[in-house]
Every structure is written in C-alpha cells, then in structure tokens.
Design an enzyme around this catalytic site. Structure first.
Site, PDB file in Angstrom:
ATOM      1  N   LYS A 173     -29.244  68.185-125.103  1.00 50.80           N
ATOM      2  CA  LYS A 173     -29.250  67.480-123.815  1.00 50.80           C
ATOM      3  C   LYS A 173     -30.298  66.376-123.817  1.00 50.80           C
ATOM      4  O   LYS A 173     -30.027  65.226-123.410  1.00 50.80           O
ATOM      5  CB  LYS A 173     -29.545  68.467-122.689  1.00 50.80           C
ATOM      6  CG  LYS A 173     -29.524  67.826-121.309  1.00 50.80           C
ATOM      7  CD  LYS A 173     -30.369  68.591-120.307  1.00 50.80           C
ATOM      8  CE  LYS A 173     -31.839  68.272-120.490  1.00 50.80           C
ATOM      9  NZ  LYS A 173     -32.694  68.818-119.412  1.00 50.80           N
ATOM     10  N   CYS A 178     -18.773  69.443 -98.166  1.00 48.10           N
ATOM     11  CA  CYS A 178     -18.337  68.855 -99.434  1.00 48.10           C
ATOM     12  C   CYS A 178     -16.938  68.270 -99.264  1.00 48.10           C
ATOM     13  O   CYS A 178     -16.037  68.918 -98.706  1.00 48.10           O
ATOM     14  CB  CYS A 178     -18.354  69.904-100.539  1.00 48.10           C
ATOM     15  SG  CYS A 178     -17.812  69.274-102.151  1.00 48.10           S
ATOM     16  N   CYS A 235     -24.092  70.751-103.927  1.00 49.46           N
ATOM     17  CA  CYS A 235     -23.607  71.904-104.716  1.00 49.46           C
ATOM     18  C   CYS A 235     -24.798  72.611-105.364  1.00 49.46           C
ATOM     19  O   CYS A 235     -24.951  72.637-106.585  1.00 49.46           O
ATOM     20  CB  CYS A 235     -22.613  71.423-105.768  1.00 49.46           C
ATOM     21  SG  CYS A 235     -21.640  72.744-106.500  1.00 49.46           S
ATOM     22  N   CYS A 237     -11.715  72.125-104.817  1.00 44.94           N
ATOM     23  CA  CYS A 237     -12.574  72.939-105.674  1.00 44.94           C
ATOM     24  C   CYS A 237     -12.193  74.411-105.548  1.00 44.94           C
ATOM     25  O   CYS A 237     -12.133  74.940-104.419  1.00 44.94           O
ATOM     26  CB  CYS A 237     -14.036  72.737-105.280  1.00 44.94           C
ATOM     27  SG  CYS A 237     -15.192  73.814-106.158  1.00 44.94           S
ATOM     28  N   CYS A 275     -20.608  74.027 -99.125  1.00 46.09           N
ATOM     29  CA  CYS A 275     -19.181  73.740 -99.324  1.00 46.09           C
ATOM     30  C   CYS A 275     -18.533  73.144 -98.063  1.00 46.09           C
ATOM     31  O   CYS A 275     -17.562  72.378 -98.162  1.00 46.09           O
ATOM     32  CB  CYS A 275     -18.437  75.015 -99.729  1.00 46.09           C
ATOM     33  SG  CYS A 275     -18.949  75.694-101.324  1.00 46.09           S
TER      34      CYS A 275
END
Length: 358
Positions: free
Chosen positions: A264, A344, A334, A350, A341
């Site tokens: 990463k 969102c 999130c 989702c 949620c």
C-alpha cells in the site's frame, strides 16, 4: 566293421549324454581305462532325466568293453565349438519389448476429470477477468457526490499534503516516503503533525542520518508504533544514501524491499512521488468499503487480496483517484462502526446498506 559300430555307439552315447545333462558334464580323463570311462559316462547319464533303460545300458557297456582298441572320446574331443563374438557386438542381453498396459477405467476417469478441471479453470479465469460489479459506475458517481458534500481529513492532511513547498525533487520524494511510512496505523492528523515537526528539524537524508534515535522519537511521537518506525526510518535512509545516491527507488518492487514499506505504501509513493500509478493503494477504509459495496467477487480477508480483486475489473485510469475517494468516504460516511447508511446515496445499491436499512 567293429570299429564303425563302436564309433556310432560312442557318438550316440555322447549325444544322449549331452541332451540329458543340464549341469556341468564330467568327462573321463585321457589316460583312464575302458571300465572307468564307461562308469563315468553312466554316471553322467543319470544327472538329470529318466536315463537310459537298464537293458540298453548293459548292451552299451558290453560293446564298449569289446572295443578296447578304439579310443573313447574324452573331454578334449567332446568340447563344443563356441562361435566368436564380434568386437562391436553388445555384451548385454537384448531387452524384451514391454507389452502395452491397457488403461483401466479408473485411470481413464482420472484423466478425464483432470482435463475437465483444467478446462473449467480456463473458463473460470475468463469469467473472473470479465466480471464486474453491477451498477458500479452509478455507485462511483454517488461516492463523488458525497465526497463534495463532506470534507474528510485526508483532503487536507493526507500524505500528498505533507511535503514542504519549494523542496527539490529528491527531497520532495524523500519526504513523501517518510510521511507514508509514518501513516501506518496512524490518523492523518497525527501523521501530518509529525511530518511537519520533522520538516522543521530538517527532513532530508543527510540530516536524518546525523539525528540521534531519541530525537527522532520525540519528533514523531505519538505516531502508531513510533519506536519501530524510528528503526525503519534510519535503516531506509541509510539504504537510500548508499544504494540510490540519496533518492528513493524508482520501481514498486524496490520500494517494497525497503524496511517498513509494504505494497500500500509503495503504491502511494509511486503515485505521489513519481506520478506513476502502478496499482491501487488499499488501506483499511478501501478494504472495508469494497467488501460492503460488493466490489469484490467474493469476500476478501486482507487489503492485498482486495487490491488484486479491484485491479481485475476497475479501469486503470481510475486507480489513482478511487483510493482517495474511498478513504474520504470511510472517514465521513461509511465508518467502521455504525456506518451512516441512512444518509448514504448508495443505500439502495449497497448490499450492506439494504441490510442495515431493514
């Protein structure tokens, strides 16, 4: 006449004895008398087989005793002529041709299964390369809209914002690498503050090598695992001085070989320091959101698996920005615990959002 009969009898006797003898045949010596010769020949005839009938043996014995003048064939006269073997001939016996073994039903079934599995694997690979999550473009558009709605710490305190303005390209790349190394298991606010303290002290290769470990620890505290990061920073800086003339490696592989640098970090450094995006930088936020959205074909266990899954279908031109967008979304909407949620825009797209809404 007697001599011819005697010769015929002797020849027939020798032939009979040869045909009935399997072991080493004992021949009478040259200077033995007729009686001894007869006895030896009689014994040889009994080595193997049924032998000659008693009457025939007596008749043979009488004829041999009457022909004293005719010498009995001895060992030297009875030797077989062995043909000479050519010099270029092989001394090893000729190998027999092995018969073809017929395959049984089990082996045939195993081969068929193996071929079928290989074909299925090829089909699976093709399906994996062609797979992509449903409505992912719409989901990504909603993420971009939410990123404009909420300001995340990564927008102003991320690794891209850490290096000092006006630094030379070599120093800029080195500061980017150090800030990325500090960001592991550390909030963006702490990483940014620690990097700025190092910059004020003098964040370059030569100055860091001269700085004692205790001083570096004071400057980077309270970054996560700060004691280990002191060692990694010093070791990496020494390698850059000796191997790369004070600059950082140019390839992802070489970056991953530095102490304390993982995939990463290497992908972030390649993208920010070298402006070369070779992979998606996946941290805990990207890993978590990708699994929640169903952007991986099957659930992944770690960020490295998630990176490979995302790169298998996401267009490469989106690799650089998607990481930053997902990190910002993870810091604002999130979240790891109790995701928001309800607010969102992807709540209906989702799988996790639909489940939480119920």
């Amino acid at each position: 006449m007697a001599n011819s009969v005697s010769n015929k009898v002797q020849v027939s006797t020798v032939r009979t004895l040869r045909s009935r003898t399997t072991g080493k045949t004992e021949f009478p010596p040259e200077n033995s008398d007729a009686e001894e010769k007869v006895n030896i020949l009689m014994q040889n005839s009994k080595i193997k087989g049924k032998g000659v009938k008693t009457e025939k043996k007596l008749h043979l014995k009488n004829e041999l005793l009457d022909c004293n003048k005719v010498p009995l064939k001895t060992a030297s006269m009875c030797k077989l002529e062995i043909p000479e073997v050519p010099q270029n001939a092989s001394i090893y016996p000729r190998k027999r041709r092995q018969p073809k073994v017929k395959e049984n039903k089990i082996s045939k079934i195993k081969k068929e299964i193996k071929v079928e599995n290989s074909e299925n694997q090829v089909v699976a690979d093709i399906e994996d390369s062609a797979w992509e999550p449903p409505n992912w473009k719409l989901v990504l558009d909603n993420i971009l809209k939410m990123r404009k709605m909420y300001v995340a710490p990564v927008d102003s305190l991320g690794c891209e914002e850490c290096p000092e303005e006006g630094a030379t390209p070599e120093v800029f790349r080195y500061q980017t690498l150090i800030s990325v190394m500090l960001s592991s298991q550390t909030r963006d606010q702490v990483t940014y503050a620690a990097t700025q303290r190092l910059i004020e002290h003098g964040l370059n290769v030569d100055n860091i090598l001269k700085t004692p470990d205790e001083k570096i620890g004071e400057l980077i505290y309270p970054a996560g695992f700060w004691k280990s990061k002191i060692k990694y920073i010093k070791q990496t800086t020494q390698i850059l001085k000796e191997k790369y003339n004070g600059d950082i490696p140019r390839t992802l592989k070489e970056l991953c070989e530095l102490p304390g640098v993982g995939p990463k970090m290497a992908n972030i450094v390649m993208s920010v320091a070298w402006n070369d995006t070779v992979g998606i930088a996946v941290d805990t936020h990207v890993h978590r959101i990708s699994n929640r959205l169903g952007w991986v074909k099957k659930p992944t266990k770690d960020p490295e698996q998630t990176r490979k899954a995302l790169e298998s279908w996401l267009p490469k031109e989106l690799w650089k920005d998607v990481s930053l967008h997902l990190v910002g979304l993870g810091q604002t909407v999130c979240k790891p615990i109790k995701p928001n949620c309800q607010n969102c825009l992807n709540v209906h797209l989702c799988p996790t959002g639909r489940g939480n809404k119920k």
